[in-house]
Design an enzyme around this catalytic site. Structure first.
Site, PDB file in Angstrom:
ATOM      1  N   GLN A 240       0.668  -1.342  -0.119  1.00 31.22           N
ATOM      2  CA  GLN A 240      -0.247  -0.026  -0.005  1.00 31.22           C
ATOM      3  C   GLN A 240       0.918   1.272  -0.085  1.00 31.22           C
ATOM      4  OE1 GLN A 240      -4.302   0.362   1.743  1.00 31.22           O
ATOM      5  NE2 GLN A 240      -2.868   0.777   3.620  1.00 31.22           N
ATOM      6  N   ASP A 243       1.842   2.730  -3.633  1.00 28.04           N
ATOM      7  CA  ASP A 243       0.432   3.611  -4.173  1.00 28.04           C
ATOM      8  C   ASP A 243       1.027   4.848  -3.450  1.00 28.04           C
ATOM      9  OD1 ASP A 243      -0.100   1.375  -5.404  1.00 28.04           O
ATOM     10  OD2 ASP A 243      -2.070   1.459  -4.751  1.00 28.04           O
ATOM     11  N   GLU A 244       1.056   5.109  -1.915  1.00 23.03           N
ATOM     12  CA  GLU A 244       1.095   6.094  -1.402  1.00 23.03           C
ATOM     13  C   GLU A 244       2.146   7.127  -1.954  1.00 23.03           C
ATOM     14  OE1 GLU A 244       1.126   5.776   2.683  1.00 23.03           O
ATOM     15  OE2 GLU A 244       2.086   7.737   3.262  1.00 23.03           O
ATOM     16  N   ARG A 245       3.483   6.566  -2.120  1.00 21.27           N
ATOM     17  CA  ARG A 245       4.487   7.349  -2.487  1.00 21.27           C
ATOM     18  C   ARG A 245       4.506   7.643  -3.787  1.00 21.27           C
ATOM     19  NH1 ARG A 245       7.985   2.674   0.481  1.00 21.27           N
ATOM     20  NH2 ARG A 245       7.468   3.475   2.733  1.00 21.27           N
ATOM     21  N   ALA A 248       2.086  10.724  -4.012  1.00 21.87           N
ATOM     22  CA  ALA A 248       3.057  11.853  -3.162  1.00 21.87           C
ATOM     23  C   ALA A 248       3.801  12.300  -4.358  1.00 21.87           C
ATOM     24  CB  ALA A 248       3.705  11.359  -1.977  1.00 21.87           C
TER      25      ALA A 248
END
Ligand SMILES: Cc1cc2nc3c(=O)[nH]c(=O)nc-3n(C[C@H](O)[C@H](O)[C@H](O)COP(=O)(O)OP(=O)(O)OC[C@H]3O[C@@H](n4cnc5c(N)ncnc54)[C@H](O)[C@@H]3O)c2cc1C
Lengths: 381, 250
Positions: A240, A243-245, A248
């Site tokens: 997960q 995706d977050e990085r 960002a």
């Protein structure tokens, strides 16, 4: 701009739609959201109606079933809404707290939590970091103890985005303290569950988003709220994070480009020693150097998107992209505040806000040093 | 009911327009093109009627270059059912009205909604000319449109000097949209994806057999004079004096 990624008329139409939404609903209120310390939950409903909250998700759950290129478009445009906190709040909901649920959740969980999340009827948060466990995620102590069909949760989570807005959390908890990396689980915790409370934190930047310290005191949720298998939480969370990085990076790069444009315009109008600042050679050098860095960061992030489109693992590239983007945005914000002079130091200036907002990229979602450590490990050091 | 809506491709109103040095037109490089804002209002109004009147169809028409497909796609993504692109070089208003009249013969719509004008040339002529060519009633500058329950007639509120005027007329008819008629929706992502499968028919203008020989030619374009710097005056007397002798307004 990356014609290969955004090649169809649908890409252009979607960009127009997000841009209009940002111009009409977000940008004019950017300062107001900062004052409030959060932005309006009703905006999620509007985004849901426009189809913005489930871009990559299966149409079965109300998603659009599209690839990463649309996510790139969405966050590039949202980042132009002049409020990094709002961008962060939205991206937490769409790409940080829901990917595990989409990939691993049971049909029942996805029906109950993913469908309303994609509609914008509910907002989610991702609760991983703890007061004593940030970079070292595996040091997390928040404990879920099984009591029949129920988890009983105790502990706390720190620096959690959407703390006040969220209707539910994707919580990383220890379910078996003896099992090491196999001892964590991801559990959905509705925020109206008794025993849950939060306290808001006062941040230097990203002030348009509500960040908080969460408390869990004998919070009881069904074991059926576990996302995927019990004991797979750590591994699912690591995925997960990818995706977050990437999200960002995509939004921070677009934010830097926007700041560059705003600053260029300012320097074309600001007259010092009888001529516009932009006519001084040293200023031109700065703009070209900045644009080179921004372009490099953007192309690296696009390379990650391309890998995703080809279905390849992008962990190494994403780690490098996150590292590079974090440093690039800090450098661009610093140069832009300098070019603005005293006005740059004012809260109302885009450069001043970026100066504090961008500082987060090198910390949140895994600090620069953590990214470097990942890559070093992948290189076999 | 079938509603025909016109969609013109025009430069984004936010774009700063430069006139070509030889005065033959504007510089089109690096311009962002959009749906004429008044046409967008027309599309929105047609969609609202479609939402109320079951079985309605909204057909978009654009006349121009092949790239006007982009603007038709925008309208289809908003929710229109299909689109027709008549491929033609720049036509003058009468040429446009004649092409539209021919399409009306083929399509037989119950209502035509158009923008009151296109923001590029600001001619504000085609709606009126089309109604005349068809012999249909017209309601221009609509700020409100009401259809009778049987959709056989329309009542159009227009903003005129000093108040509102309401016209009622039998359909079919031509209505042109003013700014305050509605606020157009944006295309949703599901709408954008659905639009991919919608029909967009291209017709070369020559195939229509309409005389589009221009009656109007543009002899020269020039930018408006740039504003001169203001003047700070020392006293009211000086101001009054200058208003009289220089500005000649009092
Ligand atoms: C505004 C904001 C929003 C956030 N939102 C969320 C959220 O929604 N959900 C969530 O779970 N978390 C969230 N976080 C937490 C964020 O992910 C953590 O702050 C981050 O992972 C760093 O953890 P830490 O703060 O505990 O720092 P620490 O782990 O204490 O690290 C401190 C510093 O030590 C250095 N360091 C760390 N590891 C190494 C290493 N291996 N080698 C060398 N140096 C190292 C780095 O410079 C690092 O900055 C948010 C944080 C902020 C500030």
């Amino acid at each position: 701009m990356a014609a290969d990624l955004f090649s169809t008329p649908e890409h252009q139409l979607f960009r127009d739609t997000v841009r209009k939404f940002v111009e009409e609903e977000l940008a004019p209120r950017a300062r107001e959201f900062d004052e409030q310390g959060h932005f309006d939950k009703s905006l999620y409903k509007k985004m849901g109606a426009l189809g913005m909250l489930g871009l990559k998700y299966d149409p079965r759950w109300g998603g659009a079933g599209l690839d990463w290129s649309y996510t790139a478009i969405m966050f590039e445009e949202i980042a132009r809404g002049d409020n990094a906190g709002v961008t962060m709040g939205i991206s937490v909901h769409t790409d940080m707290a829901t990917p595990s649920l989409h990939a691993f959740g049971s049909d029942e969980l996805r029906t109950r939590f993913l469908i309303p999340a994609i509609e914008g009827a509910t907002v989610s948060a991702i609760a991983v970091t703890e007061p004593d466990a940030g970079s070292d995620v595996a040091a997390a102590k928040t404990r879920a103890v099984r009591d029949g069909d129920t988890w009983v949760i105790n502990g706390s989570k720190m620096y959690i985005t959407n703390a006040a807005t969220a209707d539910w959390l994707c919580l990383l908890a220890v379910t078996d303290p003896e099992a090491g990396y196999g001892g964590f689980s991801q559990i959905i915790v509705p925020t109206d569950t008794p025993g849950f409370s939060y306290q808001l934190l006062d941040k230097i930047g990203n002030r348009g988003s509500d960040t908080g310290l969460l408390f869990f005191e004998d919070v009881r949720v069904p074991v059926a709220n576990t996302i995927g298998d019990i004991g797979r939480g750590f591994q699912q969370q690591m995925m997960q994070f990818q995706d977050e990085r990437l999200v960002a990076c995509l939004s921070a790069n677009a934010g830097a480009e926007r700041l560059w444009e705003v600053t260029k315009k300012y320097c074309e109008e600001r007259v010092v020693f009888g001529k516009p600042l932009s006519k001084m050679q040293v200023t031109q050098f700065k703009f070209v150097e900045m644009l080179t860095q921004i372009t490099a960061a953007r192309e690296l992030a696009y390379e990650c998107v391309r890998r995703r489109l080809r279905g390849e693992d992008a962990t190494m590239d994403i780690s490098m992209a996150k590292l590079f983007t974090g440093r690039m945005t800090r450098y661009v914000a610093d140069e832009c505040i300098q070019l603005h002079g005293g006005f740059g130091y004012m809260r109302e200036s885009a450069a001043g806000r970026a100066f504090v907002d961008t500082r987060l990229i090198s910390i949140g979602g895994g600090a620069d040093e953590v990214m470097i450590q990942y890559v070093a490990r992948m290189l076999g050091f | 009911m079938k509603i025909l809506v016109t969609v013109k491709r025009v430069p984004d109103p936010e774009t700063s327009i430069k006139v070509k040095p030889d005065g033959t037109g504007i510089v089109t490089d690096n311009i962002k093109w959009v749906v004429n804002p008044f046409d967008e209002i027309g599309v929105e109004e047609a969609l609202r009627i479609k939402e109320k009147v079951a079985g309605s169809e909204v057909v978009l028409v654009s006349i121009g270059d092949k790239v006007a497909q982009e603007q038709l796609r925008t309208g289809l993504a908003m929710g229109a059912d299909r689109a027709i692109l008549v491929l033609a070089d720049d036509l003058d208003p009468l040429g446009v009205a004649r092409v539209l009249a021919k399409l009306v013969d083929d399509e037989k719509p119950d209502l035509i909604i158009m923008g009151k004008q296109a923001i590029d040339d600001d001619s504000n002529a085609v709606g009126q000319m089309l109604a005349e060519l068809l012999g249909w009633p017209q309601g221009t500058f609509a700020s409100q449109i009401e259809l009778s329950d049987d959709q056989k007639s329309a009542s159009v509120t227009r903003e005129v000097d000093g108040g509102l005027e309401t016209l009622s007329f039998p359909l079919p008819g031509v209505i042109t949209a003013d700014l305050r008629l509605n606020e157009p929706r944006y295309a949703s992502l599901p709408g954008i994806m659905k639009a991919r499968k919608k029909e967009l028919k291209e017709i070369p203008v020559a195939d229509l057999g309409v005389d589009v020989t221009p009656r109007v030619t543009i002899t020269k374009m020039e930018p408006p004079p740039s504003r001169e710097a203001g003047k700070i005056v020392a006293s009211v007397e000086e101001l009054v004096n200058l208003l009289h002798t220089e500005a000649k307004v009092i």
